[in-house]
Design a protein around this motif. Structure first.
Motif, mmCIF file in Angstrom:
data_model
loop_
_atom_site.group_PDB
_atom_site.id
_atom_site.type_symbol
_atom_site.label_atom_id
_atom_site.label_comp_id
_atom_site.label_asym_id
_atom_site.label_seq_id
_atom_site.Cartn_x
_atom_site.Cartn_y
_atom_site.Cartn_z
ATOM 1 N N TRP A 1 -19.146 -29.234 -3.052
ATOM 2 C CA TRP A 1 -19.700 -30.013 -4.156
ATOM 3 C C TRP A 1 -21.224 -30.043 -4.069
ATOM 4 C CZ3 TRP A 1 -16.815 -33.877 -7.375
ATOM 5 C CH2 TRP A 1 -15.449 -33.536 -7.460
ATOM 6 N N ALA A 2 -21.864 -30.028 -5.235
ATOM 7 C CA ALA A 2 -23.321 -29.947 -5.305
ATOM 8 C C ALA A 2 -23.981 -31.212 -4.774
ATOM 9 C CB ALA A 2 -23.748 -29.704 -6.751
ATOM 10 N N PRO A 3 -25.219 -31.101 -4.286
ATOM 11 C CA PRO A 3 -25.933 -32.290 -3.797
ATOM 12 C C PRO A 3 -26.013 -33.415 -4.825
ATOM 13 C CG PRO A 3 -27.073 -30.306 -3.094
ATOM 14 C CD PRO A 3 -25.967 -29.859 -4.010
ATOM 15 N N ALA A 4 -26.128 -33.082 -6.098
ATOM 16 C CA ALA A 4 -26.231 -34.118 -7.131
ATOM 17 C C ALA A 4 -24.955 -34.945 -7.238
ATOM 18 C CB ALA A 4 -26.544 -33.486 -8.486
ATOM 19 N N MET A 5 -23.809 -34.362 -6.815
ATOM 20 C CA MET A 5 -22.525 -35.051 -6.917
ATOM 21 C C MET A 5 -22.175 -35.828 -5.646
ATOM 22 S SD MET A 5 -21.590 -34.252 -9.960
ATOM 23 C CE MET A 5 -19.833 -34.562 -10.091
ATOM 24 N N ARG A 6 -22.838 -35.523 -4.549
ATOM 25 C CA ARG A 6 -22.439 -36.109 -3.264
ATOM 26 C C ARG A 6 -22.647 -37.612 -3.166
ATOM 27 N NH1 ARG A 6 -25.003 -31.187 0.283
ATOM 28 N NH2 ARG A 6 -23.570 -29.569 -0.494
ATOM 29 N N PRO A 7 -23.636 -38.209 -3.859
ATOM 30 C CA PRO A 7 -23.721 -39.671 -3.796
ATOM 31 C C PRO A 7 -22.454 -40.381 -4.266
ATOM 32 C CG PRO A 7 -25.779 -38.773 -4.624
ATOM 33 C CD PRO A 7 -24.806 -37.623 -4.541
ATOM 34 N N LEU A 8 -21.683 -39.744 -5.138
ATOM 35 C CA LEU A 8 -20.401 -40.317 -5.543
ATOM 36 C C LEU A 8 -19.447 -40.438 -4.361
ATOM 37 C CD1 LEU A 8 -20.021 -38.292 -8.849
ATOM 38 C CD2 LEU A 8 -20.147 -40.790 -8.736
ATOM 39 N N GLU B 1 -14.532 -32.507 3.472
ATOM 40 C CA GLU B 1 -13.463 -32.206 2.523
ATOM 41 C C GLU B 1 -14.022 -31.682 1.201
ATOM 42 O OE1 GLU B 1 -9.497 -32.046 1.040
ATOM 43 O OE2 GLU B 1 -10.288 -32.227 3.081
ATOM 44 N N PHE B 2 -15.154 -32.230 0.753
ATOM 45 C CA PHE B 2 -15.767 -31.854 -0.517
ATOM 46 C C PHE B 2 -16.999 -30.972 -0.270
ATOM 47 C CE2 PHE B 2 -13.096 -35.374 -1.513
ATOM 48 C CZ PHE B 2 -12.876 -35.419 -2.881
ATOM 49 N N HIS B 3 -16.904 -30.075 0.688
ATOM 50 C CA HIS B 3 -18.090 -29.341 1.147
ATOM 51 C C HIS B 3 -18.704 -28.461 0.067
ATOM 52 C CE1 HIS B 3 -15.816 -25.531 1.443
ATOM 53 N NE2 HIS B 3 -14.815 -26.314 1.827
ATOM 54 N N PHE C 1 -14.837 -37.876 -15.218
ATOM 55 C CA PHE C 1 -13.886 -37.030 -14.515
ATOM 56 C C PHE C 1 -14.671 -35.861 -13.935
ATOM 57 C CE2 PHE C 1 -10.495 -39.103 -16.790
ATOM 58 C CZ PHE C 1 -9.327 -38.803 -16.096
ATOM 59 N N ALA C 2 -14.589 -35.670 -12.633
ATOM 60 C CA ALA C 2 -15.186 -34.498 -12.003
ATOM 61 C C ALA C 2 -14.166 -33.909 -11.042
ATOM 62 C CB ALA C 2 -16.465 -34.870 -11.259
ATOM 63 N N ALA C 3 -13.945 -32.603 -11.134
ATOM 64 C CA ALA C 3 -12.940 -31.956 -10.287
ATOM 65 C C ALA C 3 -13.404 -30.552 -9.939
ATOM 66 C CB ALA C 3 -11.592 -31.908 -11.000
ATOM 67 N N ASP C 4 -12.822 -30.001 -8.870
ATOM 68 C CA ASP C 4 -13.228 -28.662 -8.436
ATOM 69 C C ASP C 4 -12.146 -27.614 -8.632
ATOM 70 O OD1 ASP C 4 -11.425 -29.286 -6.423
ATOM 71 O OD2 ASP C 4 -12.909 -29.330 -4.813
ATOM 72 N N GLY C 5 -11.001 -28.012 -9.237
ATOM 73 C CA GLY C 5 -9.927 -27.042 -9.460
ATOM 74 C C GLY C 5 -9.178 -26.664 -8.204
ATOM 75 N N ALA C 6 -9.431 -27.378 -7.099
ATOM 76 C CA ALA C 6 -8.774 -27.059 -5.827
ATOM 77 C C ALA C 6 -8.234 -28.323 -5.166
ATOM 78 C CB ALA C 6 -9.759 -26.348 -4.901
ATOM 79 N N GLY C 7 -7.839 -29.291 -5.972
ATOM 80 C CA GLY C 7 -7.166 -30.468 -5.435
ATOM 81 C C GLY C 7 -8.069 -31.613 -5.065
ATOM 82 N N ARG C 8 -9.338 -31.597 -5.520
ATOM 83 C CA ARG C 8 -10.260 -32.684 -5.212
ATOM 84 C C ARG C 8 -10.913 -33.173 -6.503
ATOM 85 N NH1 ARG C 8 -10.482 -29.102 -0.840
ATOM 86 N NH2 ARG C 8 -11.673 -27.671 -2.156
ATOM 87 N N ALA C 9 -11.118 -34.485 -6.602
ATOM 88 C CA ALA C 9 -11.687 -35.041 -7.823
ATOM 89 C C ALA C 9 -12.360 -36.380 -7.543
ATOM 90 C CB ALA C 9 -10.599 -35.227 -8.891
ATOM 91 N N VAL C 10 -13.300 -36.729 -8.406
ATOM 92 C CA VAL C 10 -13.889 -38.058 -8.446
ATOM 93 C C VAL C 10 -13.671 -38.593 -9.854
ATOM 94 C CG1 VAL C 10 -15.989 -39.445 -8.302
ATOM 95 C CG2 VAL C 10 -15.641 -37.551 -6.703
ATOM 96 N N ILE C 11 -13.058 -39.768 -9.946
ATOM 97 C CA ILE C 11 -12.774 -40.385 -11.245
ATOM 98 C C ILE C 11 -13.293 -41.814 -11.167
ATOM 99 C CG2 ILE C 11 -11.012 -40.964 -12.946
ATOM 100 C CD1 ILE C 11 -9.249 -38.781 -11.633
ATOM 101 N N VAL C 12 -14.379 -42.100 -11.890
ATOM 102 C CA VAL C 12 -15.016 -43.413 -11.830
ATOM 103 C C VAL C 12 -15.289 -43.909 -13.242
ATOM 104 C CG1 VAL C 12 -16.006 -43.185 -9.523
ATOM 105 C CG2 VAL C 12 -17.265 -42.302 -11.494
ATOM 106 N N GLU D 1 -19.097 -44.521 8.298
ATOM 107 C CA GLU D 1 -19.673 -43.212 8.635
ATOM 108 C C GLU D 1 -18.584 -42.192 8.918
ATOM 109 O OE1 GLU D 1 -22.718 -42.080 8.279
ATOM 110 O OE2 GLU D 1 -23.038 -44.052 7.357
ATOM 111 N N SER D 2 -17.504 -42.628 9.551
ATOM 112 C CA SER D 2 -16.387 -41.720 9.801
ATOM 113 C C SER D 2 -15.788 -41.227 8.496
ATOM 114 C CB SER D 2 -15.316 -42.431 10.638
ATOM 115 O OG SER D 2 -14.199 -41.592 10.849
ATOM 116 N N VAL D 3 -15.648 -42.138 7.530
ATOM 117 C CA VAL D 3 -15.100 -41.752 6.226
ATOM 118 C C VAL D 3 -16.067 -40.822 5.501
ATOM 119 C CG1 VAL D 3 -14.324 -42.592 3.982
ATOM 120 C CG2 VAL D 3 -13.763 -43.877 6.055
ATOM 121 N N ARG D 4 -17.363 -41.155 5.517
ATOM 122 C CA ARG D 4 -18.355 -40.314 4.839
ATOM 123 C C ARG D 4 -18.370 -38.899 5.421
ATOM 124 N NH1 ARG D 4 -22.118 -45.397 4.970
ATOM 125 N NH2 ARG D 4 -21.985 -46.102 2.796
ATOM 126 N N GLU D 5 -18.311 -38.803 6.724
ATOM 127 C CA GLU D 5 -18.298 -37.475 7.357
ATOM 128 C C GLU D 5 -17.079 -36.677 6.907
ATOM 129 O OE1 GLU D 5 -18.512 -38.157 11.518
ATOM 130 O OE2 GLU D 5 -20.565 -38.981 11.443
#
Length: 398
Positions: free
Chosen positions: A260-267, A256-258, A204-215, A247-251
């Motif tokens: 988030w740290a570089p270590a988290m962006r591969p998710l 949207e997750f601007h 579970f990773a979240a930013d407290g502002a309505g965004r999360a990655v759950i894998v 690429e459109s989705v990745r951009e």
């Protein structure tokens, strides 16, 4: 039952297949109809944790608990929480013999349930169009023009159930959060950074502002899950995102997750599959209806809810078992369906309401950028075991 009704189960997911198993153990025949052309004709999705107090009880009733445990991953109960900078907030590692809620791939579970039914029990490629009733007989009309008559129709046909339309006008509602399916293959070799972040279980990773990655770890070196964010339901159109263009989705995700740290962006960006856009929807909860003779529903068709708590598949399995027991033990179909629905409403209504509220809370803005606290994993697992003991003690012997 004093009767020998023709029983049609619409939907060959875990709940419908489990119901067929338990009915068969009671000597009651049922036929399952599913829109898929085969058990493995589509991507079945990610992984499930089957709870000791629900899904595992149902599998035990079907005589399949040992088969499940041979496939299940106890290590998958692990949970890691990180913030959007990658900082570790909490970590749980289960004991090797902890069987409170082991993980199993959805496809493995469905295949196991299907392959252990007698040949001919499941009819694939039968997409239901509608159910009509005349003189107490229910007719299933399929998209291919064929029809089947039945005395009992069990709708195990999911969130957008056509069988449910015969019981209630209730429709699923959007919960304000959308997500994109992501998948990472051969993670130890191809995505070692993601593998390290996730560990053996769920991240579970979240930013407290309505965004999360759950894998979550799946079998065979795969990690699957979703990138989720609070949004309007038509977010892609509003943002000008072409969902067919990676690429459109990745951009979009990097915008949207601007924060988030570089270590988290591969998710967000290193997805090996297509980004599949979905939305969290749920039926009004708690949901009830007046009895309609010879028709009922189970699982998501009866109580589709947000995934927080992981109750969906577990309740579908338990619904299937309890409905089958009622059909065996009660003197008439109507007595059985009344017993089943009364207990199902009581069992699922508060869980659905709580799950929907938990999702909204998790994706709400947190004060001072704090983190919404998901349930403590250790407490969850021990609660499953305690409730399993209580449930078994309360059940009427078959």
């Amino acid at each position: 039952m004093n009767e020998t009704p023709r029983i049609a189960i619409v939907g060959g997911g875990p709940g419908g297949l489990l119901a067929a198993h338990v009915l068969r153990r009671h000597g009651i025949a049922a036929t399952v109809y599913d829109a898929d052309t085969a058990v493995d004709s589509r991507d079945p999705g990610g992984t499930l944790d089957l709870h000791a107090d629900s899904g595992q009880i149902a599998l035990e009733d079907a005589g399949l608990l040992a088969d499940f445990r041979a496939l299940a991953r106890t290590e998958g109960q692990a949970m890691t929480r990180r913030d959007h900078r990658g900082a570790l907030l909490k970590e749980f590692t289960p004991a090797d013999d902890d069987t409170a809620a082991p993980e199993i791939d959805r496809g493995q579970l469905r295949t196991m349930l299907y392959e252990r039914l007698p040949p001919g029990t499941v009819h694939w490629g039968r997409k239901l169009a509608e159910v009509t009733t005349e003189n107490g007989v229910h007719r299933l009309h399929f998209a291919d023009g064929s029809t089947v008559d039945a005395d009992v129709v069990i709708g195990a046909d999911g969130t957008w159930s056509k069988v449910r339309r015969r019981l209630t006008d209730a429709q699923p509602e959007y919960l304000g959060v959308s997500f994109l399916d992501v998948r990472f293959d051969d993670v130890e070799n191809r995505h070692p950074g993601i593998a390290a972040l996730v560990g053996n279980g769920q991240l579970f990773a979240a930013d407290g502002a309505g965004r999360a990655v759950i894998v979550q770890r799946n079998s065979n070196g795969i990690i699957r899950g979703y990138v989720a964010f609070r949004s309007e339901e038509d977010w892609a159109a509003q943002a000008g995102v072409d969902l067919t263009d990676r690429e459109s989705v990745r951009e979009f995700l990097l915008r949207e997750f601007h924060g988030w740290a570089p270590a988290m962006r591969p998710l967000l960006t290193d997805n090996d599959g297509d980004y599949v856009a979905r939305a969290f929807t749920a039926l009004p909860a708690p949901l009830t209806w007046e009895r309609v003779p010879g028709i009922t529903v189970l699982g998501d068709a009866a109580h589709a809810m947000a995934p927080f708590g992981g109750h969906g598949a577990n309740l579908a399995l338990l619904d299937g078992a309890e409905l089958a027991h009622a059909l065996h033990e009660e003197p008439t179909v109507e007595a059985a369906l009344t017993r089943y629905e009364t207990a199902m409403f009581a069992r699922t209504g508060h869980l659905a309401a709580d799950s929907n509220e938990a999702l909204r809370g998790f994706f709400a803005d947190q004060p001072d950028g704090g983190q919404h606290e998901p349930p403590d994993r250790e407490e969850e697992l021990r609660a499953y075991e305690a409730r399993a003991a209580e449930y078994r003690a309360s059940r009427t012997p078959a």
